[in-house]
Design a protein around this motif. Structure first.
Motif, mmCIF file in Angstrom:
data_model
loop_
_atom_site.group_PDB
_atom_site.id
_atom_site.type_symbol
_atom_site.label_atom_id
_atom_site.label_comp_id
_atom_site.label_asym_id
_atom_site.label_seq_id
_atom_site.Cartn_x
_atom_site.Cartn_y
_atom_site.Cartn_z
ATOM 1 N N ALA A 1 -33.779 33.964 -12.857
ATOM 2 C CA ALA A 1 -34.508 33.815 -14.188
ATOM 3 C C ALA A 1 -32.570 34.113 -15.045
ATOM 4 O O ALA A 1 -32.273 34.008 -16.388
ATOM 5 N N ARG A 2 -32.002 35.154 -15.043
ATOM 6 C CA ARG A 2 -30.602 35.593 -15.509
ATOM 7 C C ARG A 2 -29.274 34.399 -15.590
ATOM 8 O O ARG A 2 -28.649 34.282 -16.101
ATOM 9 N N VAL A 3 -29.453 33.366 -13.811
ATOM 10 C CA VAL A 3 -28.747 33.005 -14.196
ATOM 11 C C VAL A 3 -28.565 31.725 -14.701
ATOM 12 O O VAL A 3 -27.746 31.018 -14.796
ATOM 13 N N SER A 4 -29.338 31.270 -14.573
ATOM 14 C CA SER A 4 -30.501 29.924 -14.000
ATOM 15 C C SER A 4 -30.492 29.307 -16.129
ATOM 16 O O SER A 4 -30.647 29.739 -17.073
ATOM 17 N N ASP A 5 -30.041 27.950 -15.537
ATOM 18 C CA ASP A 5 -30.293 27.233 -17.272
ATOM 19 C C ASP A 5 -31.904 26.500 -16.729
ATOM 20 O O ASP A 5 -32.912 26.856 -18.086
ATOM 21 N N ARG A 6 -32.071 25.834 -15.976
ATOM 22 C CA ARG A 6 -33.389 25.413 -15.673
ATOM 23 C C ARG A 6 -34.082 25.975 -14.525
ATOM 24 O O ARG A 6 -33.756 25.952 -13.698
ATOM 25 N N ALA A 7 -35.422 25.705 -14.386
ATOM 26 C CA ALA A 7 -36.212 26.040 -13.263
ATOM 27 C C ALA A 7 -37.090 25.033 -12.438
ATOM 28 O O ALA A 7 -37.295 23.861 -13.851
ATOM 29 N N VAL A 8 -37.285 24.819 -11.589
ATOM 30 C CA VAL A 8 -38.506 23.794 -10.843
ATOM 31 C C VAL A 8 -38.973 24.307 -10.551
ATOM 32 O O VAL A 8 -38.724 24.942 -8.845
ATOM 33 N N ILE A 9 -40.714 24.081 -10.392
ATOM 34 C CA ILE A 9 -41.222 24.571 -8.727
ATOM 35 C C ILE A 9 -42.089 23.834 -8.160
ATOM 36 O O ILE A 9 -42.784 22.868 -8.389
ATOM 37 N N ASN B 1 -35.944 28.907 -19.934
ATOM 38 C CA ASN B 1 -36.647 30.022 -21.879
ATOM 39 C C ASN B 1 -38.178 29.538 -21.438
ATOM 40 O O ASN B 1 -38.917 30.275 -22.180
ATOM 41 N N GLU B 2 -38.237 28.115 -21.267
ATOM 42 C CA GLU B 2 -39.633 28.180 -20.883
ATOM 43 C C GLU B 2 -40.274 28.667 -19.939
ATOM 44 O O GLU B 2 -42.188 28.643 -20.156
ATOM 45 N N LEU B 3 -40.120 29.393 -18.773
ATOM 46 C CA LEU B 3 -41.202 30.037 -17.935
ATOM 47 C C LEU B 3 -41.009 31.070 -17.923
ATOM 48 O O LEU B 3 -41.032 32.134 -18.014
#
Ligand code: ATP
Length: 228
Positions: free
Chosen positions: A194-202, A215-217
């Motif tokens: 979360a510190r380095v990423s702009d987005r996440a895909v799960i 930030n929505e995670l």
């Protein structure tokens, strides 16, 4: 347009289906975390991108369809892989490992040495005698030596001590801030991601179940799908 785009990607190991519909994009300069519990298909997705296994569905990089290309051609198009388990050439020195990967561009031995001073200090040492953290630095350095447009880190800090993990994350942050490198990163630590990423895909059971801005995670989402 996204640099890397997967849509509805499916893949099999023999007759057993491992990917059931992966949707994932990485834009220029973007850091995207690929998350999900063990066995949910993260490494298989990476293998599909790098054409180490056959897949179907949308798979493009810089507008080019990757289907049908061999792995080395994908690397040449600009995808640098830091594989799970590092896989450096054990009997080659640090320098030889780096030089073997070199392709023309801004990244050379000196620049890798600036990112990882420990590698510069050990340039004559055989890879097998490096610590796990140093081997991971070498694996990252080797990927950078190919002068990629996108780096994929599969298990960025697996098995490493906390201090070394912090060094790896600091290097990832530097790549992002100083070079604007596009990065797809897998790791067990949601907090570090979360510190380095702009987005996440799960991923869950081989399919994308959530994607959004970091930030929505919410903790609830990570608890549901990642288990933390
Ligand atoms: P991990 O965090 O444990 O590495 P992952 O999310 O990367 O998990 P994958 O390694 O991609 O998950 O595995 C996805 C599915 O594919 C799992 O069901 C796994 O058992 C299966 N699988 C992975 N590699 C192979 C293989 N070489 N042959 C057959 N099945 C495989």
């Amino acid at each position: 347009m996204s640099l890397l785009a997967l849509s509805g990607l499916t893949a099999f190991y023999g007759s057993s289906q491992a990917l059931f519909g992966v949707d994932l994009t990485v834009g220029e300069g973007e850091v995207v975390a690929l998350m999900g519990r063990n066995g949910m298909g993260k490494t298989t997705t990476v293998r599909a991108i790098c054409r180490m296994i056959v897949s179907k569905g949308g798979l493009t990089f810089a507008g080019r369809d990757l289907h049908g290309l061999p792995s080395h051609a994908v690397a040449r198009l600009g995808i640098g892989l830091v594989p799970e388990g590092r896989r450096c050439f054990a009997d080659l020195t640090v320098r030889e490992n780096l030089v073997a990967a070199a392709r023309p561009g801004p990244w050379d031995e000196a620049r890798v040495g600036d990112l990882f001073p420990r590698l510069a200090e050990r340039r004559g040492q055989r890879a097998r005698t490096l610590s796990g953290g140093e081997q991971q630095m070498l694996a990252i350095g080797r990927a950078l030596m190919t002068n990629p447009r996108l780096v994929i880190l599969d298990e960025a800090t697996e098995g490493l001590a906390p201090l070394v993990r912090a060094e790896i994350w600091a290097a990832v942050a530097r790549l992002k801030i100083e070079t604007g490198m596009a990065i797809l990163v897998i790791d067990k630590s949601v907090r570090d991601l979360a510190r380095v990423s702009d987005r996440a895909v799960i991923l869950e059971r081989g399919a994308t179940v959530w994607s959004g801005g970091i930030n929505e995670l919410t903790p609830a989402i990570s608890e549901t799908y990642v288990g933390v």
